[in-house]
Design a protein around this motif. Structure first.
Motif, PDB file in Angstrom:
ATOM      1  N   ARG A   3       0.797  23.145  31.718  1.00 33.31           N
ATOM      2  CA  ARG A   3       0.464  24.125  30.688  1.00 33.31           C
ATOM      3  C   ARG A   3      -0.891  23.764  30.087  1.00 33.31           C
ATOM      4  O   ARG A   3      -1.408  22.673  30.276  1.00 33.31           O
ATOM      5  N   VAL A   4      -1.435  24.694  29.343  1.00 34.14           N
ATOM      6  CA  VAL A   4      -2.717  24.504  28.678  1.00 34.14           C
ATOM      7  C   VAL A   4      -2.450  24.415  27.184  1.00 34.14           C
ATOM      8  O   VAL A   4      -1.714  25.240  26.627  1.00 34.14           O
ATOM      9  N   SER A   5      -3.052  23.431  26.530  1.00 39.24           N
ATOM     10  CA  SER A   5      -2.909  23.251  25.089  1.00 39.24           C
ATOM     11  C   SER A   5      -4.219  23.642  24.412  1.00 39.24           C
ATOM     12  O   SER A   5      -5.299  23.266  24.869  1.00 39.24           O
ATOM     13  N   VAL A   6      -4.119  24.378  23.310  1.00 38.62           N
ATOM     14  CA  VAL A   6      -5.288  24.839  22.565  1.00 38.62           C
ATOM     15  C   VAL A   6      -5.271  24.172  21.196  1.00 38.62           C
ATOM     16  O   VAL A   6      -4.269  24.247  20.481  1.00 38.62           O
ATOM     17  N   PHE A   7      -6.406  23.539  20.853  1.00 40.36           N
ATOM     18  CA  PHE A   7      -6.537  22.819  19.587  1.00 40.36           C
ATOM     19  C   PHE A   7      -7.647  23.445  18.757  1.00 40.36           C
ATOM     20  O   PHE A   7      -8.584  24.038  19.290  1.00 40.36           O
ATOM     21  N   LEU A  13      -3.070  20.936  17.127  1.00 42.35           N
ATOM     22  CA  LEU A  13      -2.546  21.831  18.151  1.00 42.35           C
ATOM     23  C   LEU A  13      -2.283  23.211  17.560  1.00 42.35           C
ATOM     24  O   LEU A  13      -1.589  23.341  16.552  1.00 42.35           O
ATOM     25  N   PHE A  15      -1.560  26.153  19.861  1.00 42.42           N
ATOM     26  CA  PHE A  15      -0.507  26.703  20.722  1.00 42.42           C
ATOM     27  C   PHE A  15      -0.690  26.194  22.138  1.00 42.42           C
ATOM     28  O   PHE A  15      -1.721  25.613  22.476  1.00 42.42           O
ATOM     29  N   ARG A  16       0.333  26.424  22.934  1.00 44.85           N
ATOM     30  CA  ARG A  16       0.309  26.089  24.358  1.00 44.85           C
ATOM     31  C   ARG A  16       0.691  27.329  25.146  1.00 44.85           C
ATOM     32  O   ARG A  16       1.430  28.175  24.650  1.00 44.85           O
ATOM     33  N   PHE A  17       0.209  27.398  26.381  1.00 42.96           N
ATOM     34  CA  PHE A  17       0.668  28.476  27.268  1.00 42.96           C
ATOM     35  C   PHE A  17       0.781  27.956  28.687  1.00 42.96           C
ATOM     36  O   PHE A  17       0.283  26.896  29.019  1.00 42.96           O
ATOM     37  N   GLY A  58      -3.625  33.257  25.015  1.00 41.49           N
ATOM     38  CA  GLY A  58      -2.746  32.666  26.017  1.00 41.49           C
ATOM     39  C   GLY A  58      -1.850  33.636  26.754  1.00 41.49           C
ATOM     40  O   GLY A  58      -0.947  33.218  27.471  1.00 41.49           O
TER      41      GLY A  58
END
Length: 169
Positions: A3-7, A13, A15-17, A58
């Motif tokens: 998954r990809v994590s967005v900071f 953090l 969100f993640r997608f 995402g």
């Protein structure tokens, strides 16, 4: 994993997608990530031999590629980069090429090929495009970084004490 994590800029953090799998929006060993001028997020879905594009929030939008050696297929794409015009550049490691696509995944051209000569690659892993359109490619198994014009013409090589370079910026 997968998954990809967005900071945010403070390192928190947001969100993640993604998530493991082969379906739309699912990922298998994602490596390269780049942002298009439109804000869309481009992800090298290495294990699924494709590239997927997501909204800035995402949400899955579209994909292109698949396993194989044709101009529109990949064998372990690792690095992705974008330029100001919205082109997507993909380091197709297993096919020893760089493939260039439109913002929506239409094949434009590719360059390289397996070898040790100027303009050839042995497992390209990462790439970057500067403001003038010069394409820089980390040619991992040739222990070098090569650079090319915006049309894929060989321009030169950086040599030195490189040991299997895996990144370039």
């Amino acid at each position: 994993l997968s998954r990809v994590s967005v900071f945010n800029s403070s390192g928190h953090l947001l969100f993640r997608f993604g998530g493991p799998g082969v379906g739309n929006g699912q990922l298998s060993n994602p490596f390269g990530v780049a942002i298009l001028p439109s804000g869309r997020v481009v992800v090298a879905d290495t294990g699924n031999h494709r590239v997927q594009v997501f909204s800035s929030a995402g949400q899955y939008l579209y994909k292109f590629g698949g396993p194989g050696a044709s101009p529109t297929q990949f064998r372990s794409p690792f690095g992705v980069a974008t330029d100001a015009s919205g082109r997507i550049y993909v380091a197709d490691s297993g096919n020893h090429r760089v493939k260039v696509f439109s913002e929506f995944g239409g094949a434009l051209f590719n360059f390289g090929g397996n070898g040790t000569g100027a303009g050839q690659f042995r497992t390209p892993r990462a790439l970057a495009v500067d403001g003038a359109g010069t394409i820089f490619v980390a040619d991992r198994d040739n222990d070098r970084v090569q650079f090319f014009s915006s049309s894929g013409a060989y321009r030169g090589t950086f040599f030195g004490r490189l040991n299997r370079p895996r990144g370039v910026a």
